[in-house]
Design a protein around this motif. Structure first.
Motif, PDB file in Angstrom:
ATOM      1  N   SER A  25       0.866  -1.183   0.000  1.00 42.36           N
ATOM      2  CA  SER A  25       0.000   0.000   0.000  1.00 42.36           C
ATOM      3  C   SER A  25       0.899   1.228   0.000  1.00 42.36           C
ATOM      4  O   SER A  25       1.949   1.242   0.625  1.00 42.36           O
ATOM      5  CB  SER A  25      -0.934  -0.013   1.211  1.00 42.36           C
ATOM      6  OG  SER A  25      -0.200   0.017   2.408  1.00 42.36           O
ATOM      7  N   ILE A  26       0.466   2.228  -0.733  1.00 38.51           N
ATOM      8  CA  ILE A  26       1.288   3.414  -0.963  1.00 38.51           C
ATOM      9  C   ILE A  26       0.617   4.644  -0.364  1.00 38.51           C
ATOM     10  O   ILE A  26      -0.552   4.919  -0.647  1.00 38.51           O
ATOM     11  CB  ILE A  26       1.483   3.677  -2.477  1.00 38.51           C
ATOM     12  CG1 ILE A  26       1.913   2.420  -3.233  1.00 38.51           C
ATOM     13  CG2 ILE A  26       2.437   4.853  -2.705  1.00 38.51           C
ATOM     14  CD1 ILE A  26       3.246   1.880  -2.863  1.00 38.51           C
ATOM     15  N   SER A  27       1.364   5.381   0.447  1.00 38.35           N
ATOM     16  CA  SER A  27       0.947   6.699   0.913  1.00 38.35           C
ATOM     17  C   SER A  27       1.884   7.707   0.273  1.00 38.35           C
ATOM     18  O   SER A  27       3.099   7.539   0.304  1.00 38.35           O
ATOM     19  CB  SER A  27       1.069   6.817   2.439  1.00 38.35           C
ATOM     20  OG  SER A  27       0.169   5.964   3.090  1.00 38.35           O
ATOM     21  N   VAL A  28       1.315   8.748  -0.314  1.00 39.56           N
ATOM     22  CA  VAL A  28       2.104   9.824  -0.908  1.00 39.56           C
ATOM     23  C   VAL A  28       2.013  11.028   0.021  1.00 39.56           C
ATOM     24  O   VAL A  28       0.925  11.371   0.484  1.00 39.56           O
ATOM     25  CB  VAL A  28       1.599  10.184  -2.317  1.00 39.56           C
ATOM     26  CG1 VAL A  28       2.425  11.317  -2.912  1.00 39.56           C
ATOM     27  CG2 VAL A  28       1.634   8.959  -3.230  1.00 39.56           C
ATOM     28  N   ILE A  29       3.149  11.652   0.294  1.00 41.50           N
ATOM     29  CA  ILE A  29       3.222  12.789   1.213  1.00 41.50           C
ATOM     30  C   ILE A  29       3.731  14.003   0.442  1.00 41.50           C
ATOM     31  O   ILE A  29       4.782  13.934  -0.203  1.00 41.50           O
ATOM     32  CB  ILE A  29       4.146  12.447   2.394  1.00 41.50           C
ATOM     33  CG1 ILE A  29       3.582  11.230   3.140  1.00 41.50           C
ATOM     34  CG2 ILE A  29       4.322  13.652   3.310  1.00 41.50           C
ATOM     35  CD1 ILE A  29       4.547  10.575   4.082  1.00 41.50           C
ATOM     36  N   ILE A  30       2.962  15.106   0.524  1.00 35.78           N
ATOM     37  CA  ILE A  30       3.282  16.309  -0.253  1.00 35.78           C
ATOM     38  C   ILE A  30       3.137  17.555   0.610  1.00 35.78           C
ATOM     39  O   ILE A  30       2.023  17.902   1.006  1.00 35.78           O
ATOM     40  CB  ILE A  30       2.340  16.455  -1.465  1.00 35.78           C
ATOM     41  CG1 ILE A  30       2.248  15.178  -2.280  1.00 35.78           C
ATOM     42  CG2 ILE A  30       2.767  17.637  -2.333  1.00 35.78           C
ATOM     43  CD1 ILE A  30       1.161  15.207  -3.353  1.00 35.78           C
TER      44      ILE A  30
ATOM     45  N   ARG B  75       4.062  10.371   9.952  1.00 29.46           N
ATOM     46  CA  ARG B  75       3.316   9.902  11.128  1.00 29.46           C
ATOM     47  C   ARG B  75       1.821   9.709  10.820  1.00 29.46           C
ATOM     48  O   ARG B  75       1.164   8.886  11.451  1.00 29.46           O
ATOM     49  CB  ARG B  75       3.507  10.865  12.297  1.00 29.46           C
ATOM     50  CG  ARG B  75       4.908  10.769  12.899  1.00 29.46           C
ATOM     51  CD  ARG B  75       5.043  11.508  14.213  1.00 29.46           C
ATOM     52  NE  ARG B  75       4.996  12.947  14.106  1.00 29.46           N
ATOM     53  CZ  ARG B  75       6.053  13.729  13.856  1.00 29.46           C
ATOM     54  NH1 ARG B  75       7.247  13.194  13.661  1.00 29.46           N
ATOM     55  NH2 ARG B  75       5.903  15.034  13.788  1.00 29.46           N
ATOM     56  N   HIS B  76       1.289  10.430   9.842  1.00 29.92           N
ATOM     57  CA  HIS B  76      -0.116  10.275   9.460  1.00 29.92           C
ATOM     58  C   HIS B  76      -0.330   9.135   8.458  1.00 29.92           C
ATOM     59  O   HIS B  76      -1.464   8.705   8.246  1.00 29.92           O
ATOM     60  CB  HIS B  76      -0.650  11.574   8.842  1.00 29.92           C
ATOM     61  CG  HIS B  76      -1.032  12.596   9.849  1.00 29.92           C
ATOM     62  ND1 HIS B  76      -0.129  13.489  10.384  1.00 29.92           N
ATOM     63  CD2 HIS B  76      -2.220  12.873  10.444  1.00 29.92           C
ATOM     64  CE1 HIS B  76      -0.748  14.267  11.247  1.00 29.92           C
ATOM     65  NE2 HIS B  76      -2.005  13.915  11.309  1.00 29.92           N
ATOM     66  N   ALA B  77       0.729   8.670   7.843  1.00 29.11           N
ATOM     67  CA  ALA B  77       0.613   7.707   6.743  1.00 29.11           C
ATOM     68  C   ALA B  77       0.232   6.309   7.220  1.00 29.11           C
ATOM     69  O   ALA B  77       0.690   5.854   8.258  1.00 29.11           O
ATOM     70  CB  ALA B  77       1.925   7.653   5.973  1.00 29.11           C
ATOM     71  N   LYS B  78      -0.584   5.640   6.406  1.00 27.75           N
ATOM     72  CA  LYS B  78      -0.995   4.265   6.672  1.00 27.75           C
ATOM     73  C   LYS B  78      -0.259   3.269   5.779  1.00 27.75           C
ATOM     74  O   LYS B  78      -0.282   2.074   6.038  1.00 27.75           O
ATOM     75  CB  LYS B  78      -2.490   4.115   6.400  1.00 27.75           C
ATOM     76  CG  LYS B  78      -3.382   4.975   7.240  1.00 27.75           C
ATOM     77  CD  LYS B  78      -4.821   4.774   6.789  1.00 27.75           C
ATOM     78  CE  LYS B  78      -5.726   5.857   7.324  1.00 27.75           C
ATOM     79  NZ  LYS B  78      -7.053   5.823   6.714  1.00 27.75           N
TER      80      LYS B  78
END
Length: 167
Positions: A5-10, A78-81
């Motif tokens: 699973s991919i979380s993208v952070i911007i 820290r917010h990413a799943k």
């Protein structure tokens, strides 16, 4: 990688003119993302209205006075799943629909902790034309491995070479 699973952070601030191609490029990838965490540090130009159009976008507000390029990204982490975290910027957009797939291919073993790619400057009139003529090299995997002690002993130039990533 099939169950990745991919979380993208911007991190963003006032990216209304560029954020839509960024988000749509991420959402059109051959490997779907679970979420896009956008760290906004006080946009006033309509960026937030655009971001609210996308179901997978989660907006986290950062006080503009507390913005820091490193720590702000850590807030996103820290917010990413996701199992894998992809960090980019609001004015970037994927080169093609296999950008995420190609990034994941760099995780060749459990020892690999991070992967990065090179920026491609688009041939647009508002970009530096000198950048257009950089030689484009074929993707290659470069693996660096350090113990904590070895890493701590690196010179500033060696640290920059090992860790001087962009986007």
């Amino acid at each position: 990688m099939q169950n990745a699973s991919i979380s993208v952070i911007i991190p963003v601030k006032n990216e209304a003119s560029k954020i839509r191609p960024c988000i749509e490029g991420i959402l059109s990838q051959s490997i779907a993302v679970e979420e896009i965490i956008v760290l906004d540090s006080g946009s006033t130009d309509g960026t937030l209205d655009i971001l609210k159009e996308y179901e997978k976008v989660k907006i986290v507000h950062i006080n503009p006075n507390e913005f820091n390029h490193g720590e702000t990204r850590n807030v996103g982490v820290r917010h990413a799943k996701g199992t894998f975290l992809l960090l980019t910027v609001g004015d970037a957009r994927p080169y093609d629909e296999d950008w995420i797939k190609k990034m994941l291919e760099g995780f060749i073993s459990e020892d690999v902790m991070a992967v990065c790619g090179k920026q491609v400057v688009p041939h647009e009139t508002d970009k530096n034309p000198a950048e257009w003529y950089r030689p484009v090299t074929k993707s290659a995997i470069r693996t660096l491995k350090f113990t904590r002690e070895e890493f701590a002993a690196l010179s500033p130039a060696e640290l920059k070479s090992a860790c001087g990533w962009d986007d």
